[in-house]
Design a protein around this motif. Structure first.
Motif, mmCIF file in Angstrom:
data_model
loop_
_atom_site.group_PDB
_atom_site.id
_atom_site.type_symbol
_atom_site.label_atom_id
_atom_site.label_comp_id
_atom_site.label_asym_id
_atom_site.label_seq_id
_atom_site.Cartn_x
_atom_site.Cartn_y
_atom_site.Cartn_z
ATOM 1 N N GLY A 48 0.793 -1.229 0.000
ATOM 2 C CA GLY A 48 0.000 0.000 0.000
ATOM 3 C C GLY A 48 0.818 1.267 0.000
ATOM 4 N N GLY A 49 0.237 2.320 -0.569
ATOM 5 C CA GLY A 49 0.887 3.626 -0.622
ATOM 6 C C GLY A 49 1.718 3.786 -1.886
ATOM 7 N N ARG A 50 2.285 4.948 -2.036
ATOM 8 C CA ARG A 50 3.155 5.220 -3.179
ATOM 9 C C ARG A 50 4.512 5.676 -2.676
ATOM 10 N N TRP A 51 5.482 5.640 -3.571
ATOM 11 C CA TRP A 51 6.848 6.072 -3.245
ATOM 12 C C TRP A 51 7.356 6.894 -4.415
ATOM 13 N N ARG A 52 7.784 8.107 -4.098
ATOM 14 C CA ARG A 52 8.293 8.998 -5.145
ATOM 15 C C ARG A 52 9.738 9.369 -4.824
ATOM 16 N N LEU A 53 10.590 9.222 -5.804
ATOM 17 C CA LEU A 53 11.999 9.577 -5.597
ATOM 18 C C LEU A 53 12.132 11.043 -5.205
ATOM 19 N N ALA A 54 11.351 11.899 -5.842
ATOM 20 C CA ALA A 54 11.475 13.338 -5.590
ATOM 21 C C ALA A 54 11.197 13.690 -4.134
ATOM 22 N N ASP A 55 10.425 12.865 -3.437
ATOM 23 C CA ASP A 55 10.115 13.152 -2.028
ATOM 24 C C ASP A 55 11.331 12.982 -1.126
ATOM 25 N N HIS A 56 12.384 12.382 -1.641
ATOM 26 C CA HIS A 56 13.544 12.061 -0.809
ATOM 27 C C HIS A 56 14.762 12.918 -1.127
ATOM 28 N N ARG A 57 14.541 13.974 -1.907
ATOM 29 C CA ARG A 57 15.628 14.917 -2.187
ATOM 30 C C ARG A 57 16.157 15.457 -0.848
ATOM 31 N N GLY A 58 17.457 15.549 -0.736
ATOM 32 C CA GLY A 58 18.053 15.993 0.526
ATOM 33 C C GLY A 58 18.639 14.834 1.322
ATOM 34 N N ARG A 59 18.305 13.613 0.917
ATOM 35 C CA ARG A 59 18.914 12.413 1.528
ATOM 36 C C ARG A 59 19.527 11.583 0.416
ATOM 37 N N PRO A 60 20.605 10.868 0.715
ATOM 38 C CA PRO A 60 21.068 9.888 -0.271
ATOM 39 C C PRO A 60 20.038 8.778 -0.417
ATOM 40 N N VAL A 61 19.973 8.216 -1.610
ATOM 41 C CA VAL A 61 18.989 7.159 -1.897
ATOM 42 C C VAL A 61 19.713 5.995 -2.554
ATOM 43 N N MET A 62 19.377 4.787 -2.147
ATOM 44 C CA MET A 62 19.863 3.594 -2.847
ATOM 45 C C MET A 62 18.662 2.851 -3.421
#
Lengths: 138, 44
Positions: free
Chosen positions: B22-36
């Protein structure tokens, strides 16, 4: 490689971590139930993100060749994994990407075979770099 | 518009996908943190 076995090391980097699958939601949900995957698992059934990130289809040799059999056996025994018929395209390969705080790619690893993944150390180093790169000149 | 290839030093292509469970995940929401991002092959 079981990234979740290094959960504390990855989380110490302050990174957001997400996995992607192209399989149907019911298989993705089952995967979450059967593994200790602690981070979001995203469902990309039309493989748009797989295409956008340039992930490749392996050849029959790259996916099934006998040079991989020792590695497959090691993986199966190390996980005590259930072996069952794949639900979907066995030739689609995966990969790992690390993105910095400004949204730029700092590591792009596209698997050339099913067992081709960057090491935990390489990933942790890239995440450290990714966390620093937004704070200074680059 | 054609997207730039996902190569080191270039902006990461955006991702906006449903989450298993459930829910969604957007890369843009995590700007400001490193992402893997970990792209699986099949899950079997």
């Amino acid at each position: 490689m079981q990234l979740q076995e290094h959960r504390s090391e990855f989380e110490a980097t302050g990174a957001e971590i997400a996995a992607l699958t192209f399989e149907a939601p019911r298989f993705a949900e089952r995967y979450l139930e059967e593994t200790a995957w602690p981070w979001p698992l995203l469902v990309d059934q039309d493989r748009r993100a797989y295409r956008d990130y340039g992930l490749i289809q392996g050849s029959r040799w790259a996916v099934l060749g006998p040079h991989l059999w020792p590695g497959y056996l090691k993986l199966i025994f190390s996980r005590a994994a259930k072996v069952e018929k794949p639900h979907d395209d066995i030739y689609q390969l995966g990969g790992n990407f690390v993105i910095d705080t400004e949204g730029r790619i700092v590591l792009a690893h596209r698997s050339r075979s099913p067992l081709d993944r960057p090491s935990v150390d390489v990933l942790l180093e890239a995440l450290e770099q990714a966390g620093e790169s937004g704070t200074g000149e680059k | 518009m054609k997207q730039q290839p996902a190569e080191v030093g270039r902006p990461a292509p955006d991702i906006d996908l449903p989450r298993a469970g459930g829910g969604r995940w957007r890369l843009a929401d995590h700007r400001g943190r490193p992402v893997m991002l970990v792209f699986h092959r099949h899950l079997a």
